[in-house]
Design a protein around this motif. Structure first.
Motif, PDB file in Angstrom:
ATOM      1  N   SER A  40      -3.634 -13.235   2.350  1.00  0.00           N
ATOM      2  CA  SER A  40      -3.943 -12.561   1.004  1.00  0.00           C
ATOM      3  C   SER A  40      -4.540 -11.237   1.103  1.00  0.00           C
ATOM      4  N   ALA A  41      -4.142 -10.420   0.057  1.00  0.00           N
ATOM      5  CA  ALA A  41      -4.359  -9.013   0.154  1.00  0.00           C
ATOM      6  C   ALA A  41      -4.838  -8.642  -1.260  1.00  0.00           C
ATOM      7  N   LEU A  69      -1.270 -11.806  -3.722  1.00  0.00           N
ATOM      8  CA  LEU A  69      -1.834 -10.605  -3.904  1.00  0.00           C
ATOM      9  C   LEU A  69      -2.696 -10.560  -5.206  1.00  0.00           C
ATOM     10  N   ASP A 102      -7.224 -11.068   3.313  1.00  0.00           N
ATOM     11  CA  ASP A 102      -7.143 -10.559   4.968  1.00  0.00           C
ATOM     12  C   ASP A 102      -7.084  -9.113   4.851  1.00  0.00           C
ATOM     13  N   VAL A 103      -6.347  -8.558   3.976  1.00  0.00           N
ATOM     14  CA  VAL A 103      -6.407  -7.012   3.938  1.00  0.00           C
ATOM     15  C   VAL A 103      -6.483  -6.545   2.612  1.00  0.00           C
ATOM     16  N   LEU A 144       1.382   0.711   1.304  1.00  0.00           N
ATOM     17  CA  LEU A 144       1.035  -0.719   1.159  1.00  0.00           C
ATOM     18  C   LEU A 144       2.142  -1.625   2.055  1.00  0.00           C
ATOM     19  N   PHE A 198       1.328  -4.137   5.015  1.00  0.00           N
ATOM     20  CA  PHE A 198       1.502  -5.613   4.719  1.00  0.00           C
ATOM     21  C   PHE A 198       2.359  -5.932   5.754  1.00  0.00           C
ATOM     22  N   SER A 199       3.604  -5.358   5.975  1.00  0.00           N
ATOM     23  CA  SER A 199       4.337  -5.726   7.381  1.00  0.00           C
ATOM     24  C   SER A 199       3.790  -5.564   8.818  1.00  0.00           C
ATOM     25  N   TYR A 201       0.770  -6.049   9.198  1.00  0.00           N
ATOM     26  CA  TYR A 201      -0.338  -7.392   9.148  1.00  0.00           C
ATOM     27  C   TYR A 201       0.578  -8.711   9.499  1.00  0.00           C
ATOM     28  N   THR A 202       1.612  -8.727   8.857  1.00  0.00           N
ATOM     29  CA  THR A 202       2.535  -9.947   8.996  1.00  0.00           C
ATOM     30  C   THR A 202       2.959 -10.035  10.572  1.00  0.00           C
ATOM     31  N   ILE A 245       2.133 -11.643   4.417  1.00  0.00           N
ATOM     32  CA  ILE A 245       1.904 -10.973   3.179  1.00  0.00           C
ATOM     33  C   ILE A 245       3.203 -10.221   2.977  1.00  0.00           C
TER      34      ILE A 245
END
Ligand SMILES: [Zn+2]
Lengths: 377, 190
Positions: free
Chosen positions: A80-81, A112, A213-214, A341, A345-346, A348-349, A357
């Motif tokens: 989740s972000a 999100l 998470d972020v 963003l 997110f990518s 982090y993924t 995310i």
């Protein structure tokens, strides 16, 4: 009584002045009160729920610090972000990006949370002596959309007076008194603190409760500020931020990386990372309409970011970002935030595939420059 | 149609392979560096974090100490120091180090490296944003102590790196992007 009357020969004058003040207040109040109404935000295809920040901290319920939290849940497993816009209400690319997310993003994995007006009170006033417009209009696909241009800080109507020195609660750090109304000096916040600290506390509580998470706090800065076109990252988020910077470079977007200073307290990228498990990041784009070197401050400056005085400053080598006749248009600034963003997110993924995310439905940087921001509204 | 489309592609491939083999894309003629590697910074900028990603992607193992001092160098066992050059007021602030103290640390560290025969590879990857008053002090101090320098072109728009490297006869390679800096860096290792 009689003697008192005699001592006040100016009474008619005072009464006249008072009447004038009342008249001015009556005339000004409607437009002032209208600033309290949040800008229209359309519920986009990805929005599954609209909640209020007070759901995570009832202490702000019903007050002017309470604000909408848009939830975009993919319904699929993942992380989740949280995206914060409007921490500073005079940094339009921040809250416009958040609104673009709410209205257009389709979550593909994970969840999100988006808060477009993080410091809702800061949208209800502008800074005096700055000559800024209160609103600006973007010609959207669905008609003209008007947005408020607010202040860096909570309105004094909601938190007053300022102390001479603002002491950050959990560290004892001393800053100038007006910073006591700056949301990005108030983290992690306090349930029994000032108006601004309560808002900060609510955001921190959301992050904890939702295991975010972020977290990305979207800002802008004046072009003469050294940390700009940059990601500022908490040390735990550094690797993800580095990968994001490299991925952005692939797309032709140059962005700097800065560490979150350990000794600068109260900021989102420091305190949210320290107080919770979230990866805390902040992004800055270049906004001449909040700069000290700017000339006439009108809607055109907010949207086009063209200013002859900034051109002059660039020629003198005083700016930290590229700046030319094209200025720093809002499309470029929102485009950078959106691309940033997506890259974060990518990354982090990539690092934590089980906490993915991912979202779609947003234009690339180049597409946005070609179509303009209006297309998204 | 299919045939005619494939032919130019094939031709291009045939031409490209020898070109790639023969080309000398970098100024550094032969590898100079040996592992183990110590990664550090002069100027405490977060660019060092991106060098971590580049080293990881090039599969070069490294020890990391952003504030390694001359006295601690021998103990790391490093034969090469990879250094991210460029100042960050936030980074220095975060570490609680003054620019002067950072310059002094760098000076002593490079002197120690020379004494121990440790090679120094300097990278400036922050572009234009990582130039200016603060950063340039670190550039001036670090570059002449390097055995090899890689710069992302935008950071060398004014030719400062070209000038410093020419004066000290240091091979300098310029790359267009940060992501392209990993290749010459990897090729610098024996
Ligand atoms: Zn800001």
């Amino acid at each position: 009584m009689e003697t008192d009357q005699k001592k006040l020969p100016g009474l008619p004058l005072s009464a006249g002045l008072l009447a004038l003040v009342v008249l001015v207040l009556v005339l000004v109040a409607p437009s002032d009160l209208a600033m309290r109404k949040h800008d229209f935000v359309r519920k986009g295809p990805g929005v599954t729920e609209v909640r209020m920040l007070s759901d995570w901290f009832p202490g702000i319920k019903g007050g002017r610090g309470d604000t909408e939290v848009y939830v975009l849940d993919s319904g699929k497993p993942g992380g989740s972000a949280l995206v914060l816009g409007g921490t500073h209400a005079n940094e339009p690319a921040g809250f416009l990006t958040a609104i673009v997310l709410v209205e257009n993003a389709r979550p593909e994995a994970g969840k999100l949370f988006v808060i477009p007006f993080a410091n809702a009170s800061a949208f209800t006033h502008t800074d005096y002596m700055e000559g800024e417009p209160r609103r600006f209009t973007i010609e959207g696909a669905s008609g003209a959309r008007t947005f408020r241009f607010g202040s860096r800080a909570t309105s004094p109507a909601d938190q007053w007076p300022d102390p001479d020195i603002y002491i950050h609660a959990s560290s004892g750090q001393k800053l100038s008194g007006s910073e006591t109304r700056n949301l990005n000096r108030a983290y992690p916040g306090r349930p029994d603190g000032t108006f601004t600290e309560k808002v900060a506390f609510a955001i921190t509580s959301l992050i904890k409760a939702e295991k975010v998470d972020v977290s990305v706090d979207l800002h802008e800065a004046s072009p003469e500020y050294p940390v700009i076109n940059a990601i500022v990252a908490h040390e735990r988020a550094m690797k993800v931020a580095s990968i994001a910077v490299l991925n952005l470079e692939f797309d032709g977007i140059t962005i700097g990386l800065e560490p979150s200073p350990q000794k600068l307290r109260g900021l989102s990228h420091r305190e949210l990372g320290d107080a919770t498990d979230t990866f805390a990041l902040l992004m800055e784009t270049a906004n001449p309409s909040q700069g000290r070197l700017r000339g006439v401050t009108d809607e055109a400056l907010i949207l086009k970011g063209r200013d002859p005085l900034y051109l002059k400053a660039k020629a003198l080598g005083r700016l930290f970002v590229p700046f030319d006749e094209k200025g720093s248009p809002v499309e470029a600034r929102v485009g950078r935030h959106l691309a940033g963003l997506a890259a974060i997110f990518s990354a982090y993924t990539e690092e934590k595939p089980d906490r993915a995310i991912l979202f779609s439905g947003l234009p690339s940087y180049d597409e946005l420059q070609a179509t303009g921001l209006g297309k998204l509204f | 149609m299919q045939q005619s489309r494939k032919l130019p592609l094939l031709l291009a491939l045939v031409l490209a392979i020898p070109a790639a083999l023969c080309a000398q894309p970098y100024k550094l003629a032969a590898p100079i560096a040996q592992k183990p590697v110590l990664l550090t910074s002069v100027g405490q900028s977060a660019d060092v974090e991106m060098l971590k990603v580049l080293l990881d992607r090039s599969k070069i193992e490294y020890k990391y100490d952003i504030q390694v001092k001359a006295g601690g160098l021998a103990a790391t066992g490093a034969k090469t120091i990879v250094v991210a050059i460029g100042g960050s007021s936030k980074g220095l602030g975060a570490a609680g180090i003054s620019p002067e103290a950072e310059l002094e640390r760098a000076k002593l560290l490079f002197a120690e490296a020379k004494k121990l025969g440790v090679k120094v590879i300097g990278l400036h990857i922050g572009g234009e944003a990582r130039r200016g008053e603060l950063s340039d002090r670190f550039v001036q101090a670090a570059v002449p102590a390097c055995d090899y320098v890689i710069v992302v072109a935008e950071g060398n728009n004014d030719g400062l790196f070209t000038k410093l490297c020419a004066a000290a006869k240091i091979p300098l390679d310029s790359v267009e992007k940060i992501t392209k800096a990993g290749d010459p860096l990897a090729k610098a290792f024996k």
